[in-house]
Design an enzyme around this catalytic site. Structure first.
Site, PDB file in Angstrom:
ATOM      1  N   HIS A  67       0.812  -1.215   0.000  1.00  0.00           N
ATOM      2  CA  HIS A  67       0.000   0.000   0.000  1.00  0.00           C
ATOM      3  C   HIS A  67       0.847   1.267   0.000  1.00  0.00           C
ATOM      4  O   HIS A  67       0.419   2.296  -0.507  1.00  0.00           O
ATOM      5  CB  HIS A  67      -1.022  -0.044   1.135  1.00  0.00           C
ATOM      6  CG  HIS A  67      -2.165  -0.941   0.800  1.00  0.00           C
ATOM      7  ND1 HIS A  67      -2.201  -2.264   1.177  1.00  0.00           N
ATOM      8  CD2 HIS A  67      -3.277  -0.736   0.050  1.00  0.00           C
ATOM      9  CE1 HIS A  67      -3.302  -2.824   0.687  1.00  0.00           C
ATOM     10  NE2 HIS A  67      -3.974  -1.926   0.007  1.00  0.00           N
ATOM     11  N   CYS A 127      -9.673  -2.751 -10.314  1.00  0.00           N
ATOM     12  CA  CYS A 127      -9.060  -1.630  -9.604  1.00  0.00           C
ATOM     13  C   CYS A 127      -7.709  -1.985  -9.002  1.00  0.00           C
ATOM     14  O   CYS A 127      -7.144  -1.211  -8.238  1.00  0.00           O
ATOM     15  CB  CYS A 127     -10.001  -1.080  -8.539  1.00  0.00           C
ATOM     16  SG  CYS A 127     -10.424  -2.278  -7.268  1.00  0.00           S
ATOM     17  N   GLU A 161     -11.305 -10.586  -5.183  1.00  0.00           N
ATOM     18  CA  GLU A 161      -9.856 -10.560  -4.958  1.00  0.00           C
ATOM     19  C   GLU A 161      -9.365 -11.797  -4.209  1.00  0.00           C
ATOM     20  O   GLU A 161      -8.204 -11.905  -3.858  1.00  0.00           O
ATOM     21  CB  GLU A 161      -9.449  -9.285  -4.204  1.00  0.00           C
ATOM     22  CG  GLU A 161     -10.250  -9.002  -2.960  1.00  0.00           C
ATOM     23  CD  GLU A 161      -9.936  -7.640  -2.327  1.00  0.00           C
ATOM     24  OE1 GLU A 161      -8.919  -7.022  -2.665  1.00  0.00           O
ATOM     25  OE2 GLU A 161     -10.730  -7.212  -1.460  1.00  0.00           O
ATOM     26  N   ASP A 204      -4.558  -8.211  -4.559  1.00  0.00           N
ATOM     27  CA  ASP A 204      -4.760  -9.333  -3.651  1.00  0.00           C
ATOM     28  C   ASP A 204      -4.940 -10.638  -4.411  1.00  0.00           C
ATOM     29  O   ASP A 204      -4.396 -11.667  -4.036  1.00  0.00           O
ATOM     30  CB  ASP A 204      -5.966  -9.079  -2.740  1.00  0.00           C
ATOM     31  CG  ASP A 204      -5.567  -8.202  -1.573  1.00  0.00           C
ATOM     32  OD1 ASP A 204      -4.491  -8.448  -0.993  1.00  0.00           O
ATOM     33  OD2 ASP A 204      -6.306  -7.260  -1.258  1.00  0.00           O
TER      34      ASP A 204
HETATM   35  C1  PEP Z   1      -6.621  -5.065  -4.780  1.00  0.00           C
HETATM   36  O1  PEP Z   1      -6.464  -5.959  -3.930  1.00  0.00           O
HETATM   37  O2  PEP Z   1      -6.318  -5.205  -5.968  1.00  0.00           O
HETATM   38  C2  PEP Z   1      -7.172  -3.764  -4.380  1.00  0.00           C
HETATM   39  C3  PEP Z   1      -7.456  -2.847  -5.274  1.00  0.00           C
HETATM   40  O3  PEP Z   1      -7.334  -3.527  -3.044  1.00  0.00           O
HETATM   41  P1  PEP Z   1      -6.132  -3.171  -2.064  1.00  0.00           P
HETATM   42  O4  PEP Z   1      -4.911  -2.908  -2.901  1.00  0.00           O
HETATM   43  O5  PEP Z   1      -6.539  -1.974  -1.289  1.00  0.00           O
HETATM   44  O6  PEP Z   1      -6.008  -4.394  -1.219  1.00  0.00           O
HETATM   45 MG    MG Z   2      -7.415  -5.792  -2.018  1.00  0.00          MG
END
Ligand code: PEP
Ligand code: MG
Length: 838
Positions: free
Chosen positions: A453, A767, A696, A720
């Site tokens: 993140h 996403c 995910e 994920d």
């Molecule tokens: C993902 O897992 O691709 C996602 C967009 O969520 P995060 O990166 O916040 O886990």
């Molecule tokens: Mg995620």
């Protein structure tokens, strides 16, 4: 961490419930408190019942132990009998405590919430009357000096004298081992440096042991008083005999924590390409802003003490999280610094001194804490020991960590006078979110990976980043010139002029390309054969949405709401959340806004809610929807805020980490409850609000057809999904090459999800970070996605890439990509199939 359970036994149900209410509000429900009180006799309800006590104990039982507090008379008897009903193994873990019921319960839950073990919790409960007695002048509070226990037959005092033979004496790691060993025993351990003729100090206090200034060849006198004195001394002796596990031969290796200014190399460092762009600037080691404390009077000293304990506890958890990463990346010696910091925060002398200041002087937690930290710093400074002088930085650092937590996130912006490249072991997502891109030109860390993140935020802020580089970079002096290329994942220390020229040219080309893409960023993204693809933004804050709209976002495909919850010591209120959601919706001006409900856990721990660590596998643990369904109050508060914000805006709700249909149904049922409550209260919201899920988790892909029947849309989270499909932690640089969303295994899962969504007639977006990789755009178009949601900086480039492609050609590439045997071959295939723009 599972905490101690508390049981309150009383003759009166009302009394017990009252005590529970009082205690629970001190710790906001973090500690399980069960009540066994009164009897089932309407005529005469006062009494105690052993079965009830047994059930209460069982309801809060864990291997960490249960503390039972009782009022009087038969309550004791019932409690004793109840213990007999328990299996023998459990009986050992249940403690009946003679502490006063009200004060004892309050002190016990606070200590339990702070992570104390059963003995610490019991000791706090027993000492609970002391504060009251001190305030009323009945007793005077003992100062935090050593008061050796008087010798008697049951508590013999034993003494040993030992010569320290390891090369660096009792420096941090051996001192830490000494203290941790001393603290394991019930006996009181005192120690004196005979060579330096020091005072006796407590063996369980890292600060006191450190100030002994023990060097190689010094003689120590160690005494132990208590029933296990002999065992304690034997254990301590063994540490010395074993040289504290150190190798005296390695005479040339630098001591732990010595920040030697030796440049890593003059050549190239390679790491993980985490955020594109070029940066050339002097390095600066990441240090948080120094917090200045103001002292003020407080009336409620209990609450103040509790604030301090919670902050210290949270600081310990933060350090543990960094430590587990650091020991992987930088080796034991450097990671030992964290050990020492942990012990500092557990030092009973320090904690007693801070508590004493709050209770005696009625001052705020910040001022009390700062005062005791200053005392330690001064005691290190006056010793004129070069090793201790170096330790001062660590003490100040850990002291500031606690102050930062006490201050919430208000005072924590990183202030840099001059633009620089930030060098650090790691940056938490909240650290990264606070960076100012005009001052932080680049990030270079020894841990992390491209889909961590922190990396995602670096990209959002447009800060070039290279992660997972060699730990030697941590020894560079501040001001050393560095160049880094966040696209290729390389960095150069004191680069030669030819490298600088090449990078400057690349930087210029990059900026020109960015400008070109921005020129058309506000137009819709339409393929050459006429398919419009929505390009949305992933955001985490109000400032992100402003950047997103400026860059041509057509909506927000993912609002990571966890950033509202990080870096504070309690969850945001409904009103606070409402204000943020409304502000974001207003900036979007009728563009869609997908708000993802809280997705903490994994690499976004939330210490005040005890989520994320210590778990053996946090990414496989208590994350996202799993956590929310276990914290209904928290979840409902968020849903209320989202629903209230939905009036007059295009807001949708998205649930993270869905693995089962049951979870979706449970979450929707709770949403229904919240909607009914709002209706009843006459509060308006968008009754037709759409609900979707993140896909995910591999199980969600496998049952995508079933899930599609439950919701209005899907958004695929490849960050994920890739780590779960490839069984590779997304934050671990050692397996970073496996967490590749372009691997055919992941792409096949994406394809399966899209097919299920479209068969059910619902829309599907993506996403994950893959959406921002323009190399992947033909694959994503060919797979049939309706929407791509990317970090705000990438929107112009992604729109440009879409405009250059056709669906027909993209579908042909996908057909072949899914048959490749590796991510590398998928990349090669795309590069050779797509004609670069003229
Ligand atoms: C993902 O897992 O691709 C996602 C967009 O969520 P995060 O990166 O916040 O886990
Ligand atoms: Mg995620």
């Amino acid at each position: 961490m599972a905490v101690i359970g508390i049981v309150i036994v009383s003759h009166s149900k009302q009394l017990a419930l009252g005590v529970r209410e009082l205690a629970a509000q001190m710790v906001q429900g973090q500690v399980a408190i069960a009540v066994a009180a009164g009897i089932e006799d309407p005529e005469n309800p006062l009494g105690t019942d052993p079965i009830q006590v047994y059930e209460a104990i069982a309801s809060v039982f864990s291997d960490n132990g249960v503390l039972v507090l009782m009022d009087l008379g038969s309550a004791l008897l019932s409690a004793e009998m109840a213990i007999e009903f328990l299996p023998e193994a459990q009986q050992q873990k249940v403690y009946l405590c003679e502490a006063p019921l009200v004060e004892g319960a309050v002190a016990a839950v606070v200590a339990a919430a702070a992570g104390g073990d059963i003995h610490q919790v019991m000791a706090e409960a027993r000492g609970a009357l002391l504060a009251k007695a001190t305030q009323l002048g009945v007793v005077s509070r003992p100062l935090s000096v050593v008061t050796p226990t008087t010798t008697n037959v049951e508590s013999p005092t034993r003494e040993i004298r030992l010569i320290v033979s390891n090369r660096l004496g009792l420096h941090a790691r051996p001192a830490a081992q000494f203290v941790a060993t001393a603290a394991r025993f019930q006996s009181q351990i005192l120690v004196r440096n005979l060579t330096r003729n020091t005072e006796l100090v407590r063996g369980d206090s890292i600060n006191q042991v450190t100030t002994l200034g023990v060097r190689q060849g010094h003689e120590l006198a160690i005494t132990a008083t208590g029933s296990d004195a002999d065992e304690a001394l034997t254990a301590l002796q063994a540490l010395f005999a074993n040289n504290f596990g150190e190798d005296n031969v390695a005479l040339n290796s630098p001591p732990a924590f010595q920040h030697q200014v030796t440049p890593a190399t003059h050549g190239e460092l390679s790491g993980i390409a985490a955020s594109p762009g070029i940066a050339i600037a002097p390095v600066i080691h990441y240090q948080r802003t120094h917090i200045v404390v103001t002292e003020y009077h407080v009336d409620n000293i209990e609450v103040e003490w509790q604030r301090l304990q919670v902050a210290i506890h949270t600081a310990r958890q933060e350090i543990q999280a960094v430590f587990s990463q650091a020991s992987l990346q930088i080796g034991d010696a450097e990671a030992a610094i964290f050990d020492a910091q942990l012990l500092f925060l557990e030092d009973p002398v320090l904690l007693e001194a801070a508590k004493e200041r709050i209770f005696e002087h009625h001052i705020n937690a910040e001022a009390a804490w700062q005062a005791v930290v200053d005392e330690v710093v001064n005691s290190y400074r006056i010793l004129e020991d070069s090793y201790l002088q170096e330790r001062v930085d660590d003490v100040v650092d850990v002291g500031q960590r606690v102050l930062r937590l006490l201050a919430g996130n208000a005072l924590t912006n990183l202030y840099l006078e001059e633009p620089a490249i930030l060098v650090a072991t790691d940056l938490t997502p909240s650290d990264t979110a606070r960076l100012d891109p005009t001052k932080v030109l680049g990030i270079c860390t020894t841990s992390g990976s491209a889909t961590s993140h922190s990396a995602i935020i670096a990209r959002t802020l447009g800060i070039p980043a290279v992660l997972g580089v060699d730990a030697q970079v941590l020894h560079l002096a501040d001001g050393t010139l560095m160049a880094l290329d966040g696209e290729s994942g390389r960095a150069w220390v004191e680069p030669e002029s030819d490298i600088l020229h090449l990078l400057a040219a690349k930087q210029e080309a990059w900026q020109t390309a960015q400008q070109e893409a921005r020129a058309t960023a506000h137009q819709p993204a339409i393929t050459r054969d006429g398919r419009q693809i929505s390009v949305f933004a992933n955001i985490g804050s109000i400032s992100d949405v402003q950047i997103a709209v400026a860059n041509g976002a057509e909506g927000v495909g993912l609002l990571r709401t966890e950033f509202l919850y990080l870096d504070r010591i309690s969850a945001p209120t409904e009103e606070e959340q409402l204000a943020v959601y409304q502000a974001i919706a207003q900036v979007l001006d009728n563009r869609p806004l997908i708000i993802r409900t809280l997705d903490v856990g994994g690499d976004k721990p939330l210490p005040y809610l005890r989520v994320g660590f210590p778990e053996a596998n946090p990414f496989l643990g208590w994350r996202g929807i799993r956590f929310c369904l276990d914290h209904l109050d928290l979840f409902k508060t968020q849903l209320r805020a989202i629903l209230r914000a939905s009036v007059g805006h295009q807001i949708k709700i998205m649930l993270p980490m869905i693995a089962t249909v049951t979870e979706v149904r449970a979450a929707k049922a709770i949403l229904g409850e919240v909607q009914a409550e709002l209706n009843q209260a006459g509060i308006s919201f968008d009754a037709a609000i759409k609900v979707g899920i993140m896909v995910e988790v591999p199980s969600a892909v496998a049952i995508a057809d079933q899930l599609a029947a439950e919701v209005d849309f899907f958004s695929i989270g490849t960050n994920d999904l890739s780590q779960y499909v490839m069984a590779s932690d997304r934050t671990n640089p050692r397996v970073a090459n496996l967490v590749d969303a372009l691997h055919p295994a992941v792409l096949r899962m994406v394809q399966q999800t899209i097919k299920a969504a479209h068969t059910a007639g619902i829309s599907v977006g993506l996403c994950g970070e893959l959406a921002a990789d323009t190399l992947a755009t033909p694959i994503l178009l060919g797979l049939g996605l309706d929407e791509l949601s990317v970090n705000p900086q990438s929107i112009p480039g992604v729109k440009q890439a879409i405009a250059r492609l056709s669906i027909v050609a993209s579908e042909a590439i996908v057909a072949s990509a899914l048959q490749q045997d590796s991510a590398e071959h998928v990349r090669e295939l795309i590069s050779t199939s797509v004609t670069p723009p003229a």
